[in-house]
Design an enzyme around this catalytic site. Structure first.
Site, PDB file in Angstrom:
ATOM      1  CG  ASP A 251      45.404  37.558  38.364  1.00  0.00           C
ATOM      2  OD1 ASP A 251      44.383  37.931  37.761  1.00  0.00           O
ATOM      3  OD2 ASP A 251      46.192  38.339  38.917  1.00  0.00           O
TER       4      ASP A 251
ATOM      5  CG  ASP B 196      43.483  41.297  34.606  1.00  0.00           C
ATOM      6  OD1 ASP B 196      44.083  41.897  35.505  1.00  0.00           O
ATOM      7  OD2 ASP B 196      43.606  41.570  33.394  1.00  0.00           O
TER       8      ASP B 196
ATOM      9  CD  GLU C 254      42.209  44.988  37.750  1.00  0.00           C
ATOM     10  OE1 GLU C 254      43.111  45.809  37.938  1.00  0.00           O
ATOM     11  OE2 GLU C 254      42.159  44.268  36.735  1.00  0.00           O
TER      12      GLU C 254
ATOM     13  CG  HIS D 119      49.976  43.573  40.146  1.00  0.00           C
ATOM     14  ND1 HIS D 119      48.763  43.261  40.736  1.00  0.00           N
ATOM     15  CD2 HIS D 119      49.754  43.591  38.814  1.00  0.00           C
ATOM     16  CE1 HIS D 119      47.864  43.101  39.785  1.00  0.00           C
ATOM     17  NE2 HIS D 119      48.426  43.285  38.618  1.00  0.00           N
ATOM     18  CG  ASP D 120      47.927  46.852  38.287  1.00  0.00           C
ATOM     19  OD1 ASP D 120      48.911  46.463  37.642  1.00  0.00           O
ATOM     20  OD2 ASP D 120      46.804  46.290  38.234  1.00  0.00           O
TER      21      ASP D 120
END
Ligand code: GLC
Length: 563
Positions: free
Chosen positions: A100, A207, A259, A333-334
């Site tokens: 990431d 990200d 993302e 995870h969000d």
């Protein structure tokens, strides 16, 4: 050592939230040796790549998405040797590692920001600094330079006395945005990616990468203020910067995913069209906003399935027509857990209840649509929202801010807690449920975030090798991704399930003579289907124990027919 050269269109990625996956040393935090220990489990599940969330040194204000050193391992997660060992052990099992990359912002603890604050002009030029509005002169902050709001609530600007300036932070105040117009910043970011590539990493997740190019002029938006993510998304130079990053770091052709916050279809086509040499695929989030009342994440509504269908149709057909490629997912995870969100609250841990049906229905959709499916840790077990009974049990900065904001808006503590139970990101971050025992087998110590009470029913030990379990269902879908050409490569077209089935999403996949039809019901009542042209087809899979009835879908039923 076998190399990892897989076609991403046939692959399945498994996301590991490192902090919550497996704790090897009893300190209550997951770690890299813990992941190595579970590689056989992951190989048995059949996944091709592991995306690891950030494990770099970080003050953990945003759980590691505030990075203070991009090229090291935070001691709480292990050592660089542990990392090398994990990469090698994964490789032996044919599994690649994706890292990431949080390159839109650093932590305020990063050396670059520290140097900036100590007066180094070179590093001041790494960040987006402005004078205050109405400032009387040096030392007087005045007001924030614009009315932009950050993603976690409040102004997107923070006054830094050592700089005598405000800095832009689109997320937490501890996450100053980097200034990508500065060529040195772009080069430094490419160096980070190159560093990890050279250590044997096989892919990357970037990200909020579509937020790196800010508008040419940073100014107020009309009205009292606005979330700046939507103002900055897909900015003027984003494609150019991405292409340059990919080229300079030498990762063209590796599996990569961006993302993309508040993005649109046209830009995602460009991010992922092979000829543009940007990324392999993109995450977009419009399908996960269909239960935001009036577009507000913190206002609860039932999911609007008609809208969900329309969003998925647009992105499935649109990305295909443009030559782009979607990452397919419900959870990360969000996000709160989709199994809870879309109706799977009944009979948790049992066969045949809504929990079982919804978990299998949602995964059927994401695995059979066009794109690359992502499994978020615990999806394959049917892990649910956390169900915490007090706000003290939450950890996440966004959730805590939102809780305060809701109280400020007049919600009672119980109402605000209910919203957290539905919407907090911590719902997806609870420790992985390995066993029914203490700490869910995740840790022998005190877990950093509370284990969900239902680990006694929902856990790997209870599911691996058990016929009909959620885990075995996922294993079957993953295998299908690897063996079926029409699933991996076929064209997609959405079908109309008929006016009596407004909560059914149906689509077909075709490749040459091969045809696959998929129908998924989000309805808790049975509904009648129109003719989807499946007469001469056979049932490939269904989430009920018995065969589907003709022309009817039962509650939360998913069926795929093939020819
Ligand atoms: C991404 C991450 C999220 C983080 C944010 C800021 O959206 O997935 O967890 O809070 O970026 O880095």
């Amino acid at each position: 050592m076998p190399t990892i050269e897989k076609d991403f269109r046939r692959s399945v990625v498994y996301q590991i939230y490192v902090k919550s996956f497996c704790d090897s040393n009893g300190d209550g935090l997951g770690d890299l040796p813990g992941i190595t220990r579970k590689l056989d489990y992951l190989a048995h599940l059949g996944v091709d790549y592991l995306w690891l969330t950030p494990f770099y040194p970080s003050p953990q204000k945003d759980n590691g998405y505030d990075v203070s050193d991009y090229c090291a391992v935070d001691p709480r997660y292990g050592t660089m040797d542990d990392f090398d060992e994990l990469v090698a052990a994964a490789r032996e099992r044919g599994i690649g590692i994706m890292l990431d990359m949080v390159l839109c912002h650093t932590s305020t603890e990063h050396e670059w920001f520290r140097q900036a604050c100590s007066g180094e002009e070179r590093y001041q030029a790494y960040y987006i600094l402005r004078d205050g509005r109405g400032s009387a002169g040096p030392g007087d902050p005045g007001e924030p330079p614009t009315n932009w709001e950050c993603a976690f609530g409040g102004s997107a600007w923070e006054w830094e006395p050592r700089l005598g300036k405000w800095y832009l932070h689109m997320h937490d105040a501890s996450q100053p945005d980097l200034d990508w117009t500065n060529p040195e910043v772009r080069e430094a970011c490419a160096d980070v990616v190159r560093f990890w590539r050279e250590r044997g990493v096989t892919g990357f997740r970037f990200d909020v990468i579509n937020l790196i190019s800010k508008p040419e002029v940073i100014e107020d938006v009309p009205g009292p203020g606005a979330a700046c993510r939507s103002l900055v998304a897909d900015g003027p130079h984003v494609h150019e910067y991405l292409r340059e990053l990919v080229e300079r770091s030498g990762i063209d052709g590796m599996i990569t995913v961006g993302e993309m916050a508040s993005t649109d279809l046209a830009n995602c086509v460009r991010y992922t069209r092979p000829d543009d040499h940007e990324l392999s695929m993109s995450f977009s989030f419009h399908h996960l906003k269909v239960d935001y009342a009036g577009g507000d994440k913190w206002a609860l509504a039932e999911p609007d399935i008609v809208e969900l269908r329309e969003v998925l149709r647009e992105w499935q057909e649109g990305m295909q027509d443009g030559g782009g490629w979607n990452a397919l997912f419900w959870d990360n995870h969000d996000q709160p857990r989709a199994i809870t969100r879309f109706g799977g609250r009944g009979g948790v841990g049992e066969r045949g209840g809504s929990w079982d049906l919804v978990g299998k229905m949602l995964s059927t959709m994401s695995f059979l649509m066009k794109g690359t499916p992502y499994v978020f840790e615990g999806d394959e077990l049917g892990m649910t929202n956390a169900g915490y009974d007090s706000i003290e049990k939450y950890d996440d900065v966004e959730s805590k801010n939102a809780y305060r904001m809701l109280l400020g808006r007049g919600s009672t503590p119980d109402e605000a807690l209910r919203v957290m139970g539905e919407r907090s990101r911590d719902n997806g971050r609870t420790p992985m449920q390995w066993t029914a025992g203490p700490g869910a087998g995740f840790t022998t110590g005190e877990p950093w975030l509370g284990v969900s009470a239902n680990h006694e029913q929902v856990n790997a030990e209870a599911e691996v090798g058990v016929e009909g379990s959620m885990f075995e269902w996922y294993r079957g879908l993953i295998a299908l991704r690897h063996t079926s050409d029409v699933v991996a490569l076929g064209d997609v077209r959405f079908l109309d399930a008929g006016s009596a089935a407004p909560k059914v999403i149906a689509f077909e996949r075709t490749l040459g003579e091969k045809r696959l039809v998929v129908a998924c019901s989000f309805d808790d009542e049975p509904c009648e289907l129109t003719d989807l042209g499946t007469d001469d087809m056979t049932v490939l899979l269904g989430n009920y124990a018995d065969c589907p009835a003709e022309g009817v879908l039962r509650p939360y039923e998913a069926v795929a027919w093939s020819r």
